[in-house]
Design a protein around this motif. Structure first.
Motif, short mmCIF file in Angstrom:
data_model
loop_
_atom_site.label_atom_id
_atom_site.label_comp_id
_atom_site.label_asym_id
_atom_site.label_seq_id
_atom_site.Cartn_x
_atom_site.Cartn_y
_atom_site.Cartn_z
N THR A 25 0.94 -1.12 -0.06
CA THR A 25 0.18 0.10 0.01
C THR A 25 0.92 1.20 -0.01
OG1 THR A 25 -1.61 -1.35 1.27
CG2 THR A 25 -1.79 1.35 1.14
N THR A 60 0.89 4.98 0.88
CA THR A 60 0.36 5.79 1.90
C THR A 60 0.88 7.42 1.65
OG1 THR A 60 -0.17 4.13 3.43
CG2 THR A 60 -0.28 6.33 4.22
N SER A 113 1.68 9.22 5.67
CA SER A 113 2.07 8.35 6.76
C SER A 113 3.18 8.47 7.82
CB SER A 113 2.03 6.84 6.10
OG SER A 113 2.96 7.01 5.26
N ASN A 157 -4.65 14.86 -4.63
CA ASN A 157 -4.53 14.60 -3.07
C ASN A 157 -4.41 15.78 -2.26
OD1 ASN A 157 -4.42 12.24 -1.64
ND2 ASN A 157 -2.35 12.41 -1.26
N LYS A 181 -11.51 5.25 5.72
CA LYS A 181 -11.11 5.70 7.00
C LYS A 181 -11.52 7.04 7.10
CE LYS A 181 -6.46 6.16 9.44
NZ LYS A 181 -5.14 6.05 9.19
N GLN A 192 -9.46 9.23 4.53
CA GLN A 192 -8.32 8.36 3.96
C GLN A 192 -8.60 7.19 3.17
OE1 GLN A 192 -5.50 9.10 7.30
NE2 GLN A 192 -4.27 9.95 5.81
N THR A 242 -8.89 4.05 1.03
CA THR A 242 -7.90 3.22 0.33
C THR A 242 -8.39 2.49 -0.74
OG1 THR A 242 -6.39 2.86 2.20
CG2 THR A 242 -6.12 1.26 0.59
N GLU A 294 -8.33 -0.43 -3.91
CA GLU A 294 -7.63 -1.85 -3.82
C GLU A 294 -8.10 -2.39 -5.01
OE1 GLU A 294 -6.17 -4.13 -0.20
OE2 GLU A 294 -7.98 -5.57 -1.05
N SER A 320 -2.70 -1.65 -3.53
CA SER A 320 -3.61 -0.35 -3.09
C SER A 320 -3.13 0.88 -2.71
CB SER A 320 -4.34 -1.07 -1.64
OG SER A 320 -3.44 -1.27 -0.59
N VAL A 321 -3.63 1.91 -2.85
CA VAL A 321 -3.06 3.25 -2.51
C VAL A 321 -4.12 3.89 -1.75
CG1 VAL A 321 -1.81 3.42 -4.69
CG2 VAL A 321 -4.37 4.21 -4.84
N GLN A 322 -3.53 4.88 -1.07
CA GLN A 322 -4.36 5.84 -0.06
C GLN A 322 -4.29 7.16 -0.53
OE1 GLN A 322 -3.36 6.64 4.23
NE2 GLN A 322 -4.99 4.89 4.41
N THR A 359 -5.77 11.25 0.52
CA THR A 359 -6.28 12.21 1.69
C THR A 359 -7.23 13.21 1.26
OG1 THR A 359 -4.25 11.47 3.28
CG2 THR A 359 -5.51 13.34 3.62
#
Length: 337
Positions: free
Chosen positions: A4, A6, A9, A194, A264, A317, A319, A321, A327-329, A331
């Motif tokens: 992932t 992030t 993070s 983002n 999230k 946030q 994610t 997948e 997967s990528v998150q 914000t």
């Protein structure tokens, strides 16, 4: 192994980086956002060398005076193709956002980037350098599968004491089954979807967007359906669904679930959602149907996402997948009106 990316993070602040304070900067090294095989054995090297919090525009990066430099040493297992010129980009931390201006050269497996004008953490190059290099252009070929250390020496000005940065590149034996990567193809060059800021209970002003691949090919016809916690309990923020029958309508059963969204949000938040934007005909805009900014044709595999924040202040946030892939998150920050 699933990985992932992030975007918000790391606890380390780049603004605290200084030669006297930091002996070694950590690098996260991964494949370029615009290819699916840049980290596959025997394929052209297409890697990015990311500093902590690379995608967060609120965190300052590195500044350089004219003549400052970044010298990157690749292991000898990376094979130089001398017929190809060196092709290196230095992004501000997100796709399609290089700083200005620099020159790149190489002697064997040592790549040197030299800045020809100052780069600052404010102004047009803000927040400064957050990705030391995007190595691309088929100048190198990846080694056999394994973990390979890559180091860089950073000099903020000619004659400045160097700061070392290092990390490891994980080279895969074969093409990943599926891959998702963030992009800003929908925006003017340099802008970033983002870390947007939006008022409570409102959609983010700019669409999030991602590139999708499966089997090494762009994955078209994918959109978003609401979560189905009975069948897909992990995907609390929605399902990524491919229009398998081509009727431009997403429905289950019938269409194919190819991934999902793990939500999230701030504690107690309600009302947040991710959805496919709608076209003029009222049907969802699916991956592969939208043009990039300034282009005349749709971008293969480009998935647009309309994200709406909920009723609590803070960072949302989600994610995203793909089944069998990574997967990528992203914000999106919610504030009071």
């Amino acid at each position: 192994m699933k990985k992932t990316i992030t975007f918000l993070s790391a606890a380390l602040l780049l603004s605290a980086f200084a030669p006297a304070q930091v002996a070694n900067l950590p690098l996260t090294i991964g494949p370029s956002p615009v290819t699916t095989d840049g980290h596959v054995a025997g394929r052209p090297t297409d890697l990015i060398l990311m500093l902590p919090q690379a995608g967060n525009a609120q965190v300052p990066g590195l500044a350089f005076d004219t003549g400052g430099s970044i010298t990157i040493t690749l292991p000898t297992a990376f094979k130089r193709d001398e017929s190809r010129p060196i092709n290196v980009a230095v992004p501000r931390g997100w796709p399609q956002a290089d700083v200005c201006c620099y020159q790149a050269s190489a002697v064997g497996n040592i790549v040197t980037i030299t800045f020809t004008t100052p780069v600052r953490t404010d102004g047009p190059d803000a927040p400064g350098v957050k990705i030391l290099a995007h190595i691309r252009g088929q100048a190198y070929l990846n080694p056999p599968a394994g973990s390979y250390p890559i180091t860089a020496q950073i000099r903020s000005a000619p004659g400045a004491a160097p700061v070392t940065a290092s990390g490891s590149a994980q080279i895969l034996a074969s093409m990943p089954l599926a891959r998702i990567a963030p992009t800003n193809f929908l925006l003017p060059r340099g802008e970033n979807a983002n870390n947007q800021t939006v008022a409570l209970n409102r959609p983010a002003p700019t669409l999030l967007s991602f590139l999708l691949w499966r089997g090494g090919q762009p994955l078209n016809g994918v959109g978003i359906l609401p979560a189905n916690l009975t069948q897909y309990p992990t995907y609390t923020g929605g399902l990524l669904v491919r229009d398998a029958n081509g009727n431009q309508t997403l429905e289950l059963p019938g269409d194919e679930v190819v991934g999902g969204i793990i939500g999230k949000a701030p504690e107690g938040a309600k009302g947040q959602s991710a959805a496919s934007p709608l076209g003029a005909d009222g049907k969802p805009l699916l991956s592969g149907q939208l043009n990039g900014y300034g282009t005349a044709v749709p971008v293969a595999g480009l998935l647009p996402v309309r994200f709406t924040v909920g009723n609590q202040v803070g960072a949302y946030q989600p994610t995203f997948e793909l089944v069998g892939g990574n997967s990528v998150q992203a914000t999106v920050n919610a504030v009071r009106p």
